[in-house]
Write an enzyme that holds these catalytic residues in place. Sequence first.
Site, PDB file in Angstrom:
ATOM      1  N   PRO A  88       0.822  -1.216   0.000  1.00 41.43           N
ATOM      2  CA  PRO A  88       0.000   0.000   0.000  1.00 41.43           C
ATOM      3  C   PRO A  88       0.854   1.264   0.000  1.00 41.43           C
ATOM      4  O   PRO A  88       0.342   2.353  -0.239  1.00 41.43           O
ATOM      5  CB  PRO A  88      -0.831  -0.110   1.286  1.00 41.43           C
ATOM      6  CG  PRO A  88      -0.336  -1.281   2.030  1.00 41.43           C
ATOM      7  CD  PRO A  88       0.642  -2.038   1.201  1.00 41.43           C
ATOM      8  N   GLU A 115       1.993  -7.857   8.587  1.00 45.73           N
ATOM      9  CA  GLU A 115       2.159  -6.391   8.601  1.00 45.73           C
ATOM     10  C   GLU A 115       3.018  -5.903   7.446  1.00 45.73           C
ATOM     11  O   GLU A 115       3.220  -4.707   7.255  1.00 45.73           O
ATOM     12  CB  GLU A 115       2.777  -5.942   9.933  1.00 45.73           C
ATOM     13  CG  GLU A 115       1.825  -6.007  11.101  1.00 45.73           C
ATOM     14  CD  GLU A 115       0.554  -5.182  10.880  1.00 45.73           C
ATOM     15  OE1 GLU A 115       0.653  -4.027  10.444  1.00 45.73           O
ATOM     16  OE2 GLU A 115      -0.539  -5.718  11.130  1.00 45.73           O
ATOM     17  N   ARG A 153      -3.924  -8.069 -20.836  1.00 48.52           N
ATOM     18  CA  ARG A 153      -4.781  -7.498 -21.889  1.00 48.52           C
ATOM     19  C   ARG A 153      -3.993  -6.697 -22.913  1.00 48.52           C
ATOM     20  O   ARG A 153      -4.438  -6.502 -24.028  1.00 48.52           O
ATOM     21  CB  ARG A 153      -5.819  -6.547 -21.263  1.00 48.52           C
ATOM     22  CG  ARG A 153      -6.820  -7.176 -20.372  1.00 48.52           C
ATOM     23  CD  ARG A 153      -7.709  -6.104 -19.745  1.00 48.52           C
ATOM     24  NE  ARG A 153      -8.427  -5.329 -20.752  1.00 48.52           N
ATOM     25  CZ  ARG A 153      -9.489  -5.762 -21.408  1.00 48.52           C
ATOM     26  NH1 ARG A 153      -9.967  -6.951 -21.163  1.00 48.52           N
ATOM     27  NH2 ARG A 153     -10.088  -4.999 -22.308  1.00 48.52           N
ATOM     28  N   ASP A 168     -10.015   1.061 -24.713  1.00 51.89           N
ATOM     29  CA  ASP A 168     -10.460   0.929 -23.328  1.00 51.89           C
ATOM     30  C   ASP A 168     -10.410   2.285 -22.625  1.00 51.89           C
ATOM     31  O   ASP A 168      -9.670   3.176 -23.047  1.00 51.89           O
ATOM     32  CB  ASP A 168      -9.520  -0.020 -22.558  1.00 51.89           C
ATOM     33  CG  ASP A 168      -9.917  -1.483 -22.710  1.00 51.89           C
ATOM     34  OD1 ASP A 168     -11.042  -1.761 -23.150  1.00 51.89           O
ATOM     35  OD2 ASP A 168      -9.062  -2.339 -22.376  1.00 51.89           O
TER      36      ASP A 168
HETATM   37  N1  SAM Z   1       0.748  -2.895   7.648  1.00 57.06           N
HETATM   38  C1  SAM Z   1       0.797  -2.547   6.242  1.00 57.06           C
HETATM   39  C2  SAM Z   1       0.522  -1.077   6.087  1.00 57.06           C
HETATM   40  O1  SAM Z   1      -0.186  -0.483   6.897  1.00 57.06           O
HETATM   41  O2  SAM Z   1       0.994  -0.484   5.078  1.00 57.06           O
HETATM   42  C3  SAM Z   1      -0.244  -3.353   5.475  1.00 57.06           C
HETATM   43  C4  SAM Z   1       0.103  -4.786   5.359  1.00 57.06           C
HETATM   44  S1  SAM Z   1      -1.141  -5.708   4.490  1.00 57.06           S
HETATM   45  C5  SAM Z   1      -2.160  -6.267   5.779  1.00 57.06           C
HETATM   46  C6  SAM Z   1      -0.288  -7.160   3.979  1.00 57.06           C
HETATM   47  C7  SAM Z   1       0.190  -7.153   2.553  1.00 57.06           C
HETATM   48  O3  SAM Z   1      -0.881  -6.992   1.662  1.00 57.06           O
HETATM   49  C8  SAM Z   1       1.178  -6.072   2.170  1.00 57.06           C
HETATM   50  O4  SAM Z   1       2.493  -6.400   2.554  1.00 57.06           O
HETATM   51  C9  SAM Z   1       1.029  -6.026   0.667  1.00 57.06           C
HETATM   52  O5  SAM Z   1       1.803  -7.013   0.028  1.00 57.06           O
HETATM   53  C10 SAM Z   1      -0.443  -6.357   0.482  1.00 57.06           C
HETATM   54  N2  SAM Z   1      -1.283  -5.169   0.258  1.00 57.06           N
HETATM   55  C11 SAM Z   1      -2.176  -4.648   1.114  1.00 57.06           C
HETATM   56  N3  SAM Z   1      -2.801  -3.597   0.582  1.00 57.06           N
HETATM   57  C12 SAM Z   1      -2.308  -3.429  -0.651  1.00 57.06           C
HETATM   58  C13 SAM Z   1      -2.546  -2.494  -1.692  1.00 57.06           C
HETATM   59  N4  SAM Z   1      -3.412  -1.514  -1.561  1.00 57.06           N
HETATM   60  N5  SAM Z   1      -1.845  -2.630  -2.837  1.00 57.06           N
HETATM   61  C14 SAM Z   1      -0.928  -3.618  -2.977  1.00 57.06           C
HETATM   62  N6  SAM Z   1      -0.666  -4.536  -2.029  1.00 57.06           N
HETATM   63  C15 SAM Z   1      -1.337  -4.450  -0.866  1.00 57.06           C
END
Ligand code: SAM
Length: 257
Positions: A88, A115, A153, A168
Amino acid sequence: MRIDLLGIFPDFFTTPLNEGIVRRAREARILDIGIHNVRAYATDRHQMTDDRPYGGGEGMVMKPEPLAACLATVPPVAGKRRVVLMSPRGAVFSQRRAQEYATFDQLVLICGRYEGVDERFTMRFVDEECSIGDYVLSGGELAALVIVDAVCRLLPGALGCADSAEKDSFSRSLLKHHQYTRPPEFAGVAVPEVLLSGDHAAIARHRFVESVRITLARRPDLLSGLLLSQEESRLLRKEGLLTAVEEAGARHAPSLA
Ligand code: SAM
């Protein structure tokens, strides 16, 4: 192109990668997919891929060693390769980024859980972090699947109709026009008459104006990337849309004359 997916839930990928356009692209060898189970590279008795965070706090962190060991087994493909961590905190994925990724020979997508991932793995082995939007998922698998689908795609030959990816939403800084199929009238609403006229030039003009109207109403921010031909500018002026589109940042292509 080859895309490798690394994570601790490899079964997550099975159905989505064996349906529709992605399945066909794999069968046609347009896209090769490798799925790698990070857990198989954990060295302790319990195959642990996570541990408690240094400094305390809630949750667990993915250990760097199994990730690095798993990544080392990914067969390299000659040409351009990028290692991307789903996160994220990364730059937000977009059609433009999908177009860029589609030019790579190999994309390695790392799926986090818990996490997140120990920063030293990211620092040493990851080229960039990528987010699919401003929300938090439980794991990177869904994010990686979104990227695989959007990139697939765009690979030459992946879509049945060669030019449909070019038309698209987002490809030209515009959202797609409305679409209709039979019957000509449904729930008291008739299909716009021009679409039944067989006049392809008039249909193209109608669809362009509709795309612009929809983009102005829903995503005016996109229009700053729009480059208008002289004919399009004339058409939008006639429809009373040119000023709004210019104010949203659309530009005019230089005249060739
Ligand atoms: N504690 C982290 C934070 O607050 O940024 C979030 C960890 S999330 C529960 C676990 C994993 O999900 C991340 O390491 C990532 O690989 C994936 N993930 C979660 N949200 C994502 C997003 N919006 N885009 C891409 N990957 C995501």
